[in-house]
Design a protein around this motif. Structure first.
Motif, PDB file in Angstrom:
ATOM      1  N   ARG A 132       0.899  -1.051   0.099  1.00 11.38           N
ATOM      2  CA  ARG A 132       0.192   0.261   0.017  1.00 11.38           C
ATOM      3  C   ARG A 132       0.899   1.482  -0.046  1.00 11.38           C
ATOM      4  O   ARG A 132       0.435   2.479  -0.557  1.00 11.38           O
ATOM      5  N   ALA A 133       1.863   1.170   0.504  1.00 12.25           N
ATOM      6  CA  ALA A 133       2.506   2.322   0.898  1.00 12.25           C
ATOM      7  C   ALA A 133       3.935   2.197  -0.251  1.00 12.25           C
ATOM      8  O   ALA A 133       3.733   3.916  -0.719  1.00 12.25           O
ATOM      9  N   GLN A 134       4.298   1.233  -0.607  1.00 13.90           N
ATOM     10  CA  GLN A 134       4.806   1.181  -2.708  1.00 13.90           C
ATOM     11  C   GLN A 134       3.237   1.856  -3.556  1.00 13.90           C
ATOM     12  O   GLN A 134       4.283   2.214  -4.778  1.00 13.90           O
ATOM     13  N   LYS A 135       2.405   1.805  -3.753  1.00  9.63           N
ATOM     14  CA  LYS A 135       1.385   2.537  -4.382  1.00  9.63           C
ATOM     15  C   LYS A 135       1.209   3.811  -4.329  1.00  9.63           C
ATOM     16  O   LYS A 135       1.094   4.193  -5.261  1.00  9.63           O
ATOM     17  N   ASN A 136       1.570   4.029  -3.112  1.00  7.89           N
ATOM     18  CA  ASN A 136       1.350   5.344  -2.728  1.00  7.89           C
ATOM     19  C   ASN A 136       2.541   5.930  -3.433  1.00  7.89           C
ATOM     20  O   ASN A 136       2.747   7.211  -3.230  1.00  7.89           O
ATOM     21  N   LYS A 137       3.436   5.649  -3.702  1.00  7.64           N
ATOM     22  CA  LYS A 137       5.360   6.135  -4.079  1.00  7.64           C
ATOM     23  C   LYS A 137       5.472   7.061  -2.944  1.00  7.64           C
ATOM     24  O   LYS A 137       6.341   8.006  -2.535  1.00  7.64           O
ATOM     25  N   THR A 138       5.184   6.164  -1.076  1.00 10.53           N
ATOM     26  CA  THR A 138       5.424   6.474  -0.583  1.00 10.53           C
ATOM     27  C   THR A 138       6.673   5.349  -0.225  1.00 10.53           C
ATOM     28  O   THR A 138       6.585   4.260   0.472  1.00 10.53           O
ATOM     29  N   LYS A 139       7.929   5.820   0.509  1.00 11.01           N
ATOM     30  CA  LYS A 139       8.883   4.840   0.712  1.00 11.01           C
ATOM     31  C   LYS A 139       9.722   4.521   2.723  1.00 11.01           C
ATOM     32  O   LYS A 139       9.018   5.893   3.062  1.00 11.01           O
ATOM     33  N   VAL A 140       9.349   3.706   2.932  1.00 12.49           N
ATOM     34  CA  VAL A 140       9.219   3.511   4.158  1.00 12.49           C
ATOM     35  C   VAL A 140      10.372   4.184   5.235  1.00 12.49           C
ATOM     36  O   VAL A 140      11.745   3.783   4.677  1.00 12.49           O
TER      37      VAL A 140
END
Length: 375
Positions: A132-140
Motif C-alpha cells: 500500500r505504501a509503495q502504491k502511493n509512492k511512499t517509501k518506508v
C-alpha cells in the motif's frame, strides 16, 4: 458440539451474502467449550499446511481468535509420532513474547485431524502494508525500518536462544503482521513434523526467494531465518517489491534470485543499510551474523548519549583490574556505616532503600560490558 460439515458450509471473508447472522453461526466447539468456531473463513495462514482457518470466539476472554485445522497423512499415527506431535504443540503454547503471534491451545480430533487456536491479527501482513505504501509512492522511512527490524530480530533472538533452539523456517513479509499501534508480530513457525506428515502442505513458489541456498541440506540451521530476515529487510527498504524488480519491463513471471537481490541492495541510498542487509544475505551461512549480533549492529543499536556518558564516567572510577580507584570521596564512603552512600526514604512508611558501597562496585561489571558494546 458435533461438527456440521464445515468444509461445505464455510464462507470466505470476501463473500458475505448470507449476512452477519450467518457468519456468526457456531459450527463447532472445543472439548472444553471455551473456543467456538464460526462459519466465517479467514485468510490468515500462520502455519503452512493448514487446510482451513476460521474466525472463532474465546468465550472466557471475549476476544476473536483463529481456529486452524490440519489433517495428518496417517489417520492412525504411531504412538511415538503422536507423542512427538503433542510435545511440539505443547511447546508452541508456552511461547509468550510481544513480537510473536500467540498459540493458545491444540487438540486432536478424529481421522488425523488436529485443531489449534492462534491469535487473530486484524491489521494484516507486513507485505500488504508495504504494498500500500509503495502504491502511493511512499517509501518506508529509516526510523520505521529500524523499528520493524528490531522487533523481528527480538523474536528471532527469542527463537534461537531457546533450549532447544527453535528454527522459524517460514519467515517472510507474509508471515509478519503489523498492528495499528506499530507493533510487529511474527506468525507461528512451521515445525518439521508438519512438513513431513500433513496432507496438504506444499511450498508456496511465490516465497521461494526467502529461502536460504542451503535449505533442505543436512546441515541447515537457524541461519536460514537470518537469510529470510535479510530479504524482509530489503523489501521493507525498497520502493518496489522484489518480484516486480525481477519481472522487469517484460512482465513475465520470474522470482528474484540471489544476484537480483544483490543488485537491489546496491540501489539503496544508505551505505549502512546496504552493508547490514548484505551481511544477512551472505551466500555461505557461516558468514551470516546471529540475531543477537544484528541487534547490536551500529545501524540498529541506539543508546541515549547521556547513558553512554554515565557508563564511561562510572568505569573511570576503576582500574584495569576492576579495583575501585582511591579518591577522597571513596575513602569517605568506605568509612561510613556499612558503606551506605545513599538512602531513599518513602513517605508511605515503607522501609528506606539503602544503596551500599558493595552494590556500587557490582555496577562495574555491567558498565564495562555496556561501554564495550557502545564504544
Amino acid at each position: 458440539m458435533p461438527e456440521k460439515n464445515p468444509a461445505a458450509s464455510a464462507v470466505p471473508d470476501t463473500q458475505r451474502d448470507s449476512g452477519e447472522d450467518s457468519e456468526d453461526e457456531i459450527l463447532e466447539e472445543d472439548p472444553g467449550g471455551r473456543w467456538q468456531k464460526r462459519r466465517r473463513k479467514v485468510t490468515q495462514r500462520d502455519v503452512p499446511g493448514i487446510d482451513a482457518a476460521y474466525l472463532a470466539m474465546d468465550t472466557e476472554e471475549a476476544v476473536e481468535v483463529v481456529w486452524n485445522e490440519l489433517y495428518f497423512s496417517e489417520r492412525k499415527m504411531q504412538k511415538q509420532q503422536e507423542a512427538y506431535m503433542k510435545k511440539v504443540f505443547d511447546n508452541l503454547t508456552k511461547w509468550k513474547h510481544p513480537n510473536i503471534v500467540r498459540f493458545y491451545k491444540h487438540w486432536k480430533g478424529q481421522a488425523g485431524k488436529v485443531v489449534f487456536i492462534t491469535e487473530y491479527m486484524t491489521s494484516g501482513s507486513l507485505k500488504n502494508f508495504i504494498k500500500r505504501a509503495q502504491k502511493n509512492k511512499t517509501k518506508v522511512g529509516m526510523k520505521m525500518w529500524k523499528r520493524w527490524c528490531r522487533q523481528i530480530l527480538y523474536a528471532l533472538s527469542y527463537f534461537h536462544g531457546s533450549d532447544p533452539e527453535i528454527i522459524h523456517g517460514n519467515l517472510s513479509c507474509d508471515t509478519v503482521f503489523i498492528q495499528h499501534n506499530g507493533l510487529i508480530k511474527i506468525g507461528c513457525v512451521a515445525p518439521d513434523m508438519i512438513h513431513k506428515h500433513v496432507k496438504t502442505v506444499h511450498d508456496v513458489r511465490k516465497n521461494y526467494y526467502y529461502t536460504a541456498p542451503e535449505y533442505g541440506s543436512p546441515n541447515w540451521d537457524c541461519t536460514i531465518d537470518i537469510y529470510a530476515f535479510g530479504v524482509c529487510a530489503l523489501e521493507m527498504a525498497m520502493t518496489e517489491m522484489l518480484t516486480t524488480v525481477a519481472n522487469g519491463s517484460e512482465g513475465k513471471s520470474k522470482l528474484p534470485d540471489h544476484a537480483a537481490m544483490m543488485g537491489a541492495i546496491d540501489r539503496l541510498d544508505d551505505s549502512g543499510q546496504r552493508e547490514f542487509i548484505r551481511s544477512c544475505l551472505a551466500f555461505n551461512k557461516e558468514d551470516r551474523p546471529t540475531a543477537k549480533e544484528l541487534l547490536m549492529h551500529d545501524l540498529l543499536f541506539d543508546v541515549h548519549p547521556l547513558k553512554v556518558f554515565a557508563a564511561h564516567e562510572l568505569v573511570k572510577l576503576f582500574d584495569s583490574k576492576g579495583q575501585l580507584l582511591e579518591t577522597s570521596y571513596m575513602s569517605k564512603l568506605r568509612s561510613t556505616s556499612e558503606g551506605v552512600f545513599a538512602e531513599i526514604k518513602h513517605s508511605d512508611g515503607r522501609e528506606p532503600q539503602l544503596h551500599q558501597y558493595c552494590h556500587f562496585v557490582a555496577l562495574f561489571v555491567l558498565a564495562s560490558r555496556f561501554t564495550g558494546n557502545v564504544s
